[in-house]
Design an enzyme around this catalytic site. Structure first.
Site, PDB file in Angstrom:
ATOM      1  N   ASP A   1     -12.426  28.845 -22.946  1.00 49.14           N
ATOM      2  CA  ASP A   1     -13.550  28.093 -22.385  1.00 49.14           C
ATOM      3  C   ASP A   1     -14.087  27.126 -23.436  1.00 49.14           C
ATOM      4  OD1 ASP A   1     -15.218  27.452 -20.213  1.00 49.14           O
ATOM      5  OD2 ASP A   1     -16.813  28.658 -21.060  1.00 49.14           O
TER       6      ASP A   1
ATOM      7  N   ARG B   1     -17.223  16.655 -24.098  1.00 49.48           N
ATOM      8  CA  ARG B   1     -18.302  17.601 -24.428  1.00 49.48           C
ATOM      9  C   ARG B   1     -18.449  17.859 -25.923  1.00 49.48           C
ATOM     10  NH1 ARG B   1     -18.383  22.413 -19.872  1.00 49.48           N
ATOM     11  NH2 ARG B   1     -18.422  21.043 -18.077  1.00 49.48           N
TER      12      ARG B   1
ATOM     13  N   ASP C   1     -16.036  34.625 -20.904  1.00 46.52           N
ATOM     14  CA  ASP C   1     -15.494  33.281 -20.682  1.00 46.52           C
ATOM     15  C   ASP C   1     -14.266  32.965 -21.539  1.00 46.52           C
ATOM     16  OD1 ASP C   1     -17.537  32.884 -18.950  1.00 46.52           O
ATOM     17  OD2 ASP C   1     -18.714  31.573 -20.246  1.00 46.52           O
TER      18      ASP C   1
ATOM     19  N   ASP D   1     -20.386  27.507 -27.366  1.00 41.56           N
ATOM     20  CA  ASP D   1     -21.312  27.304 -26.252  1.00 41.56           C
ATOM     21  C   ASP D   1     -22.639  27.981 -26.586  1.00 41.56           C
ATOM     22  OD1 ASP D   1     -19.283  26.029 -24.915  1.00 41.56           O
ATOM     23  OD2 ASP D   1     -19.182  27.440 -23.243  1.00 41.56           O
TER      24      ASP D   1
END
Ligand SMILES: *[C@@H]1O[C@H](CO)[C@@H](O)[C@H](O)[C@H]1NC(C)=O
Ligand SMILES: *[C@@H]1O[C@H](CO)[C@@H](O)[C@H](O)[C@H]1NC(C)=O
Length: 406
Positions: A228, A284, A204, A232
């Protein structure tokens, strides 16, 4: 958002870590961990009142930064975490490995002295750097269990290539690194242990990608501008603390939870504490799914769309943060309930307790605890304004010098 590990690599890890893959189980009762975090913050701010203390009221930092011999006692850092990732011991019980070579010419047969050679070893290792360096990785850095990467005492940048992947492994500490401008890697063979390498499809381009790992602590890193996510955590990853990081210049900052249908992420438990979400961030911080997320004493100075949100009924416990809304009148809301009608999301447990709302910021609470925690929030009102500024003042990498307090 999709990582496609190659089949041989995947099978290898199932054999090595059946437990982590099959059914990640929650570490502890989330409410107990939350109480423990609160207590350690309270203890640290009380100690801070002591006349001779060098403490800041940040319980993680106060655990080691007052020690002028931090460089001789590096591995003590491992006992300083709080929250869901607090049991991550990294390479605490192993040898020190000194990275002397910033190169990454051969991701299948890495040279002695490179970061890749260090992280793939089977034994516990505490990895440090001989000098300042910029490491432009050729492929994702695929870590093996029981490793600490400790950037203290040098200026270390992992930048301009693929970055860090923590996949189906446990006990990882990442401390004091600058991680930025991360790119995709893949369609290449990469070694992940002395006895195995495998084919990687295209990645990613995350700063730190946590894929099914547990007992992980990322502390005092500066992250920005990756392809990305900056950090994460997906696919059953759990028992994670992300603390004291400084995050800037990025759109989708943190994705925690793979997809709405990936219910194994119900066990995900992540503490997000003392981070500074700064300039150039959009959304986010984090975006959560399914699991349990404790967001405590972070400083949110910039967002464009929203700060904290998610879908698939995550539990979000927001305590003692400072939320400074953007001037744009349409983006004052801290929260975003995604991908569901209100009739559904009104049951998700999102609460705000003692958060400081600045410039019109507001938090849309939901779920059973909403009204009772609102009452509680008032009694905690004094905590964040006095604590968040000083507690996050040195978020990101530190300029530690040998023989001096850091
Ligand atoms: C946090 O800890 C302090 C001191 O132990 C206590 O007075 C306070 O009620 C606690 N707050 C929460 C939310 O647990
Ligand atoms: C806080 O301090 C009390 C009293 O010194 C101690 O018993 C307790 O274990 C401390 N808690 C944490 C989480 O550090």
């Amino acid at each position: 958002m999709a990582i496609h590990p190659c089949l041989p690599l995947l099978l290898m890890h199932i054999v090595l870590a059946p437990h982590a893959f099959a059914s990640p189980s929650p570490v502890q009762d989330p409410e107990l961990v939350v109480q423990e975090v609160n207590e350690s913050i309270f203890n640290a701010s009380r100690r801070n009142l002591g006349f001779l203390s060098c403490g800041t009221g940040n319980p993680i930092d106060d655990c080691w930064r007052c020690d002028p011999n931090w460089e001789k006692n590096r591995q003590r850092l491992a006992d300083c975490a709080i929250g869901f990732g607090k049991h991550a011991i990294g390479g605490r019980d192993g040898k020190i490995y000194v990275v002397t070579d910033p190169g990454d010419d051969n991701p299948v047969n890495p040279k002695l002295g490179t970061l890749r050679h260090a992280v793939i070893q089977n034994e516990p290792l505490w990895i440090v750097f001989a000098r300042d360096m910029v490491i432009r990785l050729k492929e994702e850095l695929i870590m093996n269990s029981f490793k600490t990467i400790d950037g203290r005492g040098a200026s270390v940048h992992i930048a301009g290539g693929p970055c860090i992947t923590i996949q189906f492994v446990t006990n990882i500490i990442i401390h004091g690194l600058n991680i930025h401008d991360c790119k995709q890697g893949g369609n290449a063979y990469v070694r992940d242990s002395p006895d195995h390498y495998g084919w990687r499809t295209v990645s990613d381009g995350d700063g730190v990608s946590i894929f099914g790992g547990s007992h992980i602590w990322v502390d005092h890193c500066s992250l920005s501008n990756c392809r990305d996510g900056l950090i994460d955590a997906i696919r059953g990853a759990t028992a994670i603390t992300l603390s004291n990081n400084y995050l800037t210049h990025h759109n989708k900052v943190m994705l925690l939870g793979h997809s709405d249908s990936y219910t194994q992420d119900k066990n995900m438990q992540i503490t997000i504490a003392f981070n500074h979400f700064g300039e150039g961030l959009v959304q986010r911080m984090p975006r959560c799914r399914h699991g349990y997320f404790h967001v405590v004493n972070n400083d949110y100075t910039h967002w464009e769309m929203y700060a904290v949100g998610g879908s698939a009924a995550p539990t979000i416990n927001s305590q003692g943060n400072r939320f400074v809304a953007p001037d744009d009148a349409f983006n004052k809301e801290v929260t975003k309930h995604e991908d569901a009608p209100q009739s559904e999301w009104k049951h998700w447990n999102w609460r705000s307790e003692g958060d400081l709302m600045v410039n019109g910021a507001f938090f849309t609470a939901s779920g059973a605890g909403a009204s009772s925690s609102y009452a509680k929030a008032s009694s905690l009102g004094a905590r964040p304004s006095s604590v968040v500024g000083s507690i996050t003042a040195s978020a990101g990498t530190l300029g530690c010098k040998k023989g001096k307090r850091c």
